[in-house]
Write a protein that holds these residues in place. Structure first.
Motif, mmCIF file in Angstrom:
data_model
loop_
_atom_site.group_PDB
_atom_site.id
_atom_site.type_symbol
_atom_site.label_atom_id
_atom_site.label_comp_id
_atom_site.label_asym_id
_atom_site.label_seq_id
_atom_site.Cartn_x
_atom_site.Cartn_y
_atom_site.Cartn_z
ATOM 1 N N GLY A 296 21.553 1.264 105.751
ATOM 2 C CA GLY A 296 20.166 0.937 105.392
ATOM 3 C C GLY A 296 19.497 2.160 104.818
ATOM 4 N N ASN A 297 18.424 2.583 105.446
ATOM 5 C CA ASN A 297 17.714 3.773 104.962
ATOM 6 C C ASN A 297 17.788 4.914 105.966
ATOM 7 O OD1 ASN A 297 16.126 2.748 106.939
ATOM 8 N ND2 ASN A 297 14.248 2.587 105.729
ATOM 9 N N LYS A 298 18.877 4.901 106.773
ATOM 10 C CA LYS A 298 19.006 5.926 107.806
ATOM 11 C C LYS A 298 20.384 6.584 107.761
ATOM 12 C CE LYS A 298 16.002 3.466 111.082
ATOM 13 N NZ LYS A 298 15.969 2.795 112.404
ATOM 14 N N GLU A 400 19.092 9.107 99.688
ATOM 15 C CA GLU A 400 18.726 8.924 98.273
ATOM 16 C C GLU A 400 19.954 8.558 97.442
ATOM 17 O OE1 GLU A 400 16.889 12.534 97.051
ATOM 18 O OE2 GLU A 400 15.167 12.299 98.390
ATOM 19 N N ALA A 401 21.088 9.195 97.736
ATOM 20 C CA ALA A 401 22.311 8.912 96.984
ATOM 21 C C ALA A 401 22.743 7.459 97.199
ATOM 22 C CB ALA A 401 23.422 9.861 97.426
ATOM 23 N N ALA A 402 22.712 7.004 98.454
ATOM 24 C CA ALA A 402 23.102 5.623 98.748
ATOM 25 C C ALA A 402 22.173 4.634 98.063
ATOM 26 C CB ALA A 402 23.093 5.397 100.258
ATOM 27 N N GLN A 403 20.881 4.924 98.091
ATOM 28 C CA GLN A 403 19.907 4.009 97.487
ATOM 29 C C GLN A 403 19.990 4.016 95.968
ATOM 30 O OE1 GLN A 403 16.241 5.351 99.353
ATOM 31 N NE2 GLN A 403 16.497 3.913 101.049
ATOM 32 N N MET A 404 20.304 5.174 95.379
ATOM 33 C CA MET A 404 20.417 5.248 93.928
ATOM 34 C C MET A 404 21.583 4.400 93.435
ATOM 35 S SD MET A 404 18.758 6.599 91.469
ATOM 36 C CE MET A 404 18.903 6.824 89.685
ATOM 37 N N VAL A 405 22.675 4.387 94.193
ATOM 38 C CA VAL A 405 23.826 3.566 93.819
ATOM 39 C C VAL A 405 23.583 2.105 94.184
ATOM 40 C CG1 VAL A 405 26.287 3.197 94.278
ATOM 41 C CG2 VAL A 405 25.401 5.505 93.976
ATOM 42 N N VAL A 433 30.316 9.069 96.544
ATOM 43 C CA VAL A 433 29.588 8.044 97.287
ATOM 44 C C VAL A 433 30.537 6.861 97.424
ATOM 45 C CG1 VAL A 433 27.664 6.425 97.212
ATOM 46 C CG2 VAL A 433 27.304 8.798 96.524
ATOM 47 N N ASN A 434 30.766 6.403 98.656
ATOM 48 C CA ASN A 434 31.814 5.421 98.919
ATOM 49 C C ASN A 434 31.261 4.110 99.481
ATOM 50 O OD1 ASN A 434 34.440 7.200 98.673
ATOM 51 N ND2 ASN A 434 32.932 8.413 99.801
ATOM 52 N N ALA A 435 31.652 3.009 98.848
ATOM 53 C CA ALA A 435 31.394 1.688 99.423
ATOM 54 C C ALA A 435 32.456 1.407 100.482
ATOM 55 C CB ALA A 435 31.444 0.625 98.337
ATOM 56 N N ALA A 436 32.136 0.539 101.438
ATOM 57 C CA ALA A 436 33.061 0.172 102.519
ATOM 58 C C ALA A 436 33.688 1.408 103.154
ATOM 59 C CB ALA A 436 34.145 -0.781 102.007
ATOM 60 N N PRO A 437 32.891 2.363 103.613
ATOM 61 C CA PRO A 437 33.452 3.603 104.156
ATOM 62 C C PRO A 437 34.206 3.362 105.471
ATOM 63 C CG PRO A 437 31.117 3.477 104.629
ATOM 64 C CD PRO A 437 31.421 2.318 103.734
ATOM 65 N N GLY A 438 35.233 4.147 105.706
ATOM 66 C CA GLY A 438 35.927 4.084 106.991
ATOM 67 C C GLY A 438 35.036 4.644 108.085
#
Length: 857
Positions: A296-298, A400-405, A433-438
């Motif tokens: 989310g945003n945390k 910010e990186a997660a939200q930008m992607v 920046v990784n989707a579905a991170p382990g």
């Protein structure tokens, strides 16, 4: 010993609330008492020393080979690391035949454990070898293949801890959480609302860096390259040292870092191309490798990752040191364990070469030898939790990186000297920046505190107080189930909900039939719970499905038991008495939610006794307001529903409301007793769900007992001035209820058309016509389409025997075929007569009757 009819009970069942394998075990005379098999138990324990205590469910039971098989199957799983504890062996009415039940955590593992337990017991009996270690390895390997990985497993565990039902949709990591319109889905650490575009951006490392740079997030300079020459050219443009990696790789595959020379950059390009065609060269950032997890945003967790490495001892070669490290039981081949084995591949050898070493080198004592420059756990790295050390500015850059992607669950890879200071101060940056991170490194870090990141994901997916559930009603009993299910569904629909319903006629969503046939089992119920358009579900829960698989849900909000009476289908599947049937039917009562209700028929003593098994509250219903169960429960402040002065009355404490039966067409002004019972049960269920009484009144008033709303359930038609009734009654209790209803309907002459299902006991088939023989002037017998194991003409003979000494019946005819029997009855029907047709093929027979009625008009 013969094992047959192996079933997987995938939900709460007759034996336990847990998932279990059930099998029928037939023993020869010499296998029944273990005492008659000298030395067997000793030989069994020689082959399996960890075997648990052999015990019988009841002290009076004799220990048999079946008990040994049961205990062996549960203990083999336990020794293989499966979290199972429940098992049981039960005698059946057939000599030498037993039912064994063994819990499983993964179905395939449970089935294999039963097979291996059989092999173990046979080996002990024959005094032949049994390879215990191989058996346990088979179970462990299969369990690792079958069970969810650590990332998905942690999210599922968090969901279950919060009371959210979960269902695995594939053999992989796709899991449904919640039911119907309240459901969400995950695949590993990726949720259903993750944008496909965001995922595509994250896979394109060059585009990701471009977006992050635009947002002011520090990233290393770099660009995509198309050849080894281009890679060397890019490295010179950027400035050495550099990193070479696949443009859309993952898990550190094909990544080589800290490259300073042309030869090693060219070699790194070739390695990266082994994984992807598109390659990225970027500036190497010195410092530690950190993974920051954003949900989310945390920022919810952070770990410092160390590359795979070993320490020299001056004795062993690098290859031997790696083998020693990989022998750690925490290290496995995949992601199921807390650590992964170090890969000793081309990249490892290349990394050794840079340190002046090769595979057979013997490094001096204390020297640290790095096997890879990247620190992914999937290649053998380790992780140290640093969540509490992350500077707020570093956390902000990760968010910010997660939200930008556009990722709501994101693994942000940061390289810097320390996460204690802002990145800009130390020349650090975000490299991926990784989707579905382990999630493994946060769940089971090599060092430091474990973080409950699964809970963070669930808290992001479901708002506080939400559990992903829709209202679920389960209905069982001997008679009235289908009508009650249909009426409850209608009441919910009247309240504005999209309703999924299963019964013996099919599967319905919002009153539209989506499947046909007998759909009163758990598979059809699971299909309803899968449907994202369904706001509430009502399930007819028949004995067959309960025996085959158990329930499709963990618990219901309301469980309705209409009646048990003298039972039905007795003698099948070891359910031989009414008490056996009651134990099976009460499964739905035992699995009512603590906040839910069991709706029980107070007039049926066996049903009323189920109240003590209910974890929630109870609503009793009965026509008689003075019934002792009703008066006692009412006095104690419990909810009751009864009939008084032509009204259905609902009472709880000082609350009372009335529903005039004159406004309920299903009951024909209250004259059809069994329909009045169905109305009471349905109104009580709706009350238990919290529906408004206004919606309940409207629903009861708008529900017609026609072939559309309740096919084959006392459908009344006019045929040339005669009354024609079609019903699917098929047991003695149903005959009694139909006769009581018809007694209130005056008729000049009464006739009935009847067959019988062959899977009933002889006495049950005879009893049906014995009851009808006292109420009908003429009986027309016909042979059912499916004789269900009976010889040709046998059912008709039993029906005829029941009519011997009938006090009213004067004419008995036997006709071949259901439609021919209907034609025979209609041919002599006169105005003022009444004809009850007990149909077999509900859909086809009703269509035929409607056709005949329409033609007569």
């Amino acid at each position: 010993m013969e094992i047959s009819r192996i079933r997987a009970l995938r939900g709460p069942n007759l034996w336990t609330r847990r998932t279990a394998i059930e099998a029928i075990v037939t023993l020869s005379e010499g296998e029944r008492p273990l005492a008659g098999m000298p030395g067997f138990e000793d030989r069994l324990r020689e082959r399996f020393p960890e075997l648990g205590f052999l015990r019988a469910t009841h002290k009076s039971d004799t220990l048999t080979l079946a008990h040994a098989l049961e205990v062996a199957a549960i203990c083999l799983q336990a020794q293989a690391g499966c979290p199972v504890t429940f098992s049981r062996t039960a005698k059946t009415v057939q000599p030498g035949v037993f039912q064994i039940v063994v819990e499983y955590s993964e179905e395939a593992v449970g089935r294999l454990a039963l097979q291996l337990a059989e092999q173990l017991c046979l080996a002990a009996r024959a005094d032949t070898p049994f390879d215990l270690q191989d058996a346990l390895k088979q179970l462990r390997d299969l369990d690792e293949d079958e069970r969810l990985g650590p990332s998905t497993g942690s999210i599922v565990e968090a969901a279950i801890n919060r009371g959210i039902p979960c269902r695995r949709l594939t053999g992989g990591s796709l899991v449904q959480m919640g039911w119907g319109s309240k459901q969400r889905r995950i695949q590993a650490a990726e949720v259903d609302r993750t944008s496909a575009i965001a995922e595509a951006i994250a896979q394109d490392k060059a585009l990701t860096k471009k977006l992050l740079r635009a947002a002011g997030v520090p990233v290393p300079e770099g660009r995509p390259v198309h050849s080894a020459d281009d890679a060397w050219a890019a490295a010179q443009e950027i400035g050495l040292p550099v990193v070479v990696k696949p443009l859309d790789g993952n898990q550190g595959k094909g990544v080589t870092v800290n490259l300073r020379g042309e030869a090693e950059i060219r070699r790194a390009f070739e390695v990266a191309q082994g994984f992807r065609d598109d390659i990225l060269v970027e500036r190497y950032l010195p410092g530690g490798d950190y993974r920051l997890l954003v949900v989310g945003n945390k920022l919810v967790a952070a770990a410092r990752r160390e590359p795979p490495n070993v320490r020299g001892d001056g004795i062993h070669s690098v290859r031997e040191l790696v083998q020693q490290v990989n022998a750690d039981p925490r290290r496995g081949e995949g992601h199921a364990t807390s650590l992964t084995k170090i890969r000793f591949d081309e990249i490892a050898l290349s990394t050794l070469e840079k340190q002046g070493l090769h595979a057979e080198s013997i490094p001096e004592k204390g020297r640290r030898i790095v096997l890879r420059n990247n620190a992914n756990l999937s290649t053998g790295g380790t992780a140290t939790d640093v969540t509490g050390d992350v500077h707020p500015e570093v956390a902000a850059r990760a968010v910010e990186a997660a939200q930008m992607v556009g990722l709501d669950i994101c693994g942000v890879d940061v390289v810097c000297d320390s996460v204690l200071r802002p990145l800009e101060e130390q020349g650090g940056g975000i490299v991926e920046v990784n989707a579905a991170p382990g999630l493994r490194m946060h769940l089971s870090p090599s060092f430091g505190k474990a973080r409950d990141v699964g809970k963070a994901v669930i808290d992001h997916m479901f708002a506080p107080g939400e559990n992903g559930r829709i209202p679920v009603v389960a209905v069982t009993g001997t008679n009235g189930k289908t009508t009650t299910v249909r009426l409850i569904a209608h009441l919910l629909h009247t309240s504005g909900l999209s309703v999924g319903m299963t019964n013996t006629d099919g599967v319905y969503v919002n009153a539209v039939q989506v499947d046909s046939g007998d759909c009163s089992g758990p598979r059809s119920a699971r299909n309803i719970l899968l449907n994202p358009t369904v706001d509430a579900a009502v399930f007819e829960t028949a004995r067959g499905g309960l025996l085959r698989e158990g329930l499709a849900f963990d618990h219901a909000d309301v469980a309705v038991v209409t009646n048990i009476g003298v039972g039905d289908h007795l003698g099948l599947n070891f359910i031989t008495t009414v008490d056996d049937l009651a134990v099976l039917k009460r499964v739905i009562v035992r699995n009512v939610a603590k906040s839910g209700y069991a709706v029980l028929n107070a007039a049926d003593p066996i049903v009323a006794a189920m109240a003590t098994q209910c974890p929630g509250k109870v609503i009793f219903f009965a026509a008689d307001p003075e019934h002792p169960v009703i008066t006692s429960h009412k006095t104690q402040g419990g909810r009751v529903v009864y009939v008084h002065n032509g009204d259905v009355v609902a009472v709880e404490g000082t609350f009372e409301t009335r529903l005039p039966l004159a406004g309920v067409p299903l009951t024909r002004n209250g004259t059809i007793g069994f329909q009045v019972e169905n109305v009471m049960a349905s109104a009580a269920a709706a009350w238990g769900l919290g529906l408004s009484w206004n919606a309940i009144r409207q629903g009861l008033a708008s529900f017609q007992s026609d072939t559309g709303n309740a096919p084959g359930r006392f459908n009344v038609m006019d045929y040339q001035g005669a009354t024609l009734i079609a019903d699917y009654g098929h047991n003695p209790d149903a005959m009694q209820a139909l006769v009581a209803a018809i007694e209130n309907m005056p008729a000049r002459h009464r006739k009935v058309v009847i067959s019988g299902a062959g899977d009933r006991r002889d006495e049950d088939i005879r009893e049906q016509t014995r009851i009808l023989g006292a109420a009908f002037d003429e009986v027309i017998l016909y042979q059912d389409t499916c004789q269900r194991g009976r010889a040709d003409g046998e059912v008709v003979r039993l029906l005829r025997e029941g009519l011997q000494d009938a006090p009213r019946t004067q004419v008995i005819d036997a006709i071949q075929g259901e439609f021919a029997a209907i034609d025979h009855a209609l041919a002599s029907l006169q105005p003022g007569d009444l004809c009850l047709v007990l149909i077999d093929q509900v859909e086809e027979s009703l269509a035929y009757l409607q056709q005949r009625v329409a033609a007569a008009h």
